[in-house]
Design a protein around this motif. Structure first.
Motif, short mmCIF file in Angstrom:
data_model
loop_
_atom_site.label_atom_id
_atom_site.label_comp_id
_atom_site.label_asym_id
_atom_site.label_seq_id
_atom_site.Cartn_x
_atom_site.Cartn_y
_atom_site.Cartn_z
N LEU A 76 6.13 -2.26 -6.45
CA LEU A 76 5.47 -3.55 -7.01
C LEU A 76 6.47 -4.74 -7.30
O LEU A 76 6.01 -5.87 -7.41
CB LEU A 76 5.22 -3.04 -8.48
CG LEU A 76 4.39 -4.06 -9.37
CD1 LEU A 76 3.00 -4.29 -8.71
CD2 LEU A 76 3.98 -3.26 -10.78
N TYR A 77 7.67 -4.53 -7.35
CA TYR A 77 8.80 -5.52 -7.72
C TYR A 77 8.70 -6.39 -6.38
O TYR A 77 8.70 -7.64 -6.59
CB TYR A 77 10.10 -4.90 -7.81
CG TYR A 77 11.16 -5.79 -7.74
CD1 TYR A 77 11.22 -6.60 -9.02
CD2 TYR A 77 12.11 -6.03 -6.60
CE1 TYR A 77 12.43 -7.58 -8.82
CE2 TYR A 77 13.07 -6.79 -6.67
CZ TYR A 77 13.32 -7.60 -7.73
OH TYR A 77 14.31 -8.73 -7.65
N PHE A 78 8.75 -5.73 -5.06
CA PHE A 78 8.91 -6.51 -3.98
C PHE A 78 7.22 -7.27 -3.57
O PHE A 78 7.53 -8.27 -3.07
CB PHE A 78 9.35 -5.78 -2.90
CG PHE A 78 10.63 -5.30 -2.90
CD1 PHE A 78 11.73 -6.29 -2.51
CD2 PHE A 78 11.13 -4.16 -3.35
CE1 PHE A 78 13.21 -5.97 -2.64
CE2 PHE A 78 12.59 -3.72 -3.34
CZ PHE A 78 13.46 -4.84 -3.07
N ALA A 79 6.21 -6.46 -3.98
CA ALA A 79 5.16 -7.05 -3.77
C ALA A 79 5.05 -8.52 -4.65
O ALA A 79 4.50 -9.39 -4.41
CB ALA A 79 4.07 -6.23 -3.98
N GLN A 80 5.24 -8.34 -6.05
CA GLN A 80 5.25 -9.47 -6.80
C GLN A 80 6.03 -10.64 -6.47
O GLN A 80 6.08 -11.87 -6.63
CB GLN A 80 5.68 -9.06 -8.10
CG GLN A 80 4.56 -8.19 -8.90
CD GLN A 80 4.92 -7.49 -10.27
OE1 GLN A 80 6.04 -7.74 -10.68
NE2 GLN A 80 3.97 -7.35 -11.11
N ARG A 81 7.01 -10.55 -5.80
CA ARG A 81 8.31 -11.34 -5.52
C ARG A 81 7.53 -12.27 -4.23
O ARG A 81 7.70 -13.49 -4.07
CB ARG A 81 9.48 -10.83 -4.93
CG ARG A 81 10.38 -10.44 -6.34
CD ARG A 81 11.87 -10.13 -5.88
NE ARG A 81 12.61 -11.28 -5.26
CZ ARG A 81 13.66 -11.27 -4.80
NH1 ARG A 81 14.39 -10.18 -4.89
NH2 ARG A 81 14.38 -12.46 -4.39
#
Length: 215
Positions: free
Chosen positions: A123-128
């Motif tokens: 989720l972290y990299f998707a949101q970025r």
């Protein structure tokens, strides 16, 4: 019965254990929105309530003391082991920390934290990148983080059931379900048809046993 070493009233342990588990979960979940904080806050309340009874004041043991003393006259209600009610009610003998339920609880809690960590990484990299999270755990279910919180709480219920946490658990299940539905509405507004296609092929909470099965 020897109570030279008190089993309760250890409020420092309540604070320490609550802080460890809450901060550990926080390090993976990292709440940002109001919805995130509600989700995390409800989980934190469950954890604090659990350890308050485990080391602070045994409210459940106190409320059930009459029934427990009648059913299990040899049970030392003031001992720490008495709090492992599943072991007592299922006729467990010996140290409950080495019993099946206790070991199973650690496996379930560990699985929950592993899932929480894996989901946060995706989720972290998707949101970025401002894109949908559709890989890793998100390829199997739409809300792996909520599932992770439920697994952790269920694991603790296997280890140390209390009346308060047993009451809170189904309430939190309903809360997480509503949060998930609300979150999906936001995702549709933001990603449109892309999210609708993702939701159509990916179950909300329960992974499909095969590609042909739906939620």
């Amino acid at each position: 019965m020897n109570h030279d070493m008190p089993a309760y009233g250890l409020w420092f342990l309540v604070f320490l254990n609550s802080a460890i588990f809450v901060m550990f979960a926080f390090s993976f979940f990292k709440p940002k929105t109001a919805r995130d904080w509600r989700t995390f806050g409800s989980f934190a309340a469950f954890i604090v309530a659990l350890f308050a009874e485990m080391y602070g004041f045994p409210l459940t043991i106190y409320l059930l003391s009459g029934w427990l003393q009648t059913q299990y006259p040899d049970l030392d209600l003031l001992s720490h082991n008495a709090g492992h009610l599943w072991s007592t009610m299922f006729g467990g003998t010996g140290n409950p920390h080495f019993g099946v339920m206790h070991i199973l609880s650690y496996l379930v809690i560990g699985a929950g934290f592993y899932l929480l960590s894996s989901a946060w990484h995706v989720l972290y990299f998707a949101q970025r990148a401002n894109r949908l999270a559709v890989t890793g755990p998100y390829a199997r279910v739409r809300h792996p983080q909520y599932i992770a919180f439920v697994l952790i709480m269920f694991g603790f219920l296997l280890q140390w059931p209390t009346l308060l946490t047993l009451f809170m658990f189904p309430v939190l299940l309903v809360m997480y379900k509503r949060l998930a539905v609300s979150e999906e509405s936001d995702m549709v507004s933001h990603f449109g048809a892309e999210y609708e296609a993702y939701a159509k092929r990916t179950p909300r909470f329960f992974p499909a046993m095969s590609d042909s099965m739906s939620e």
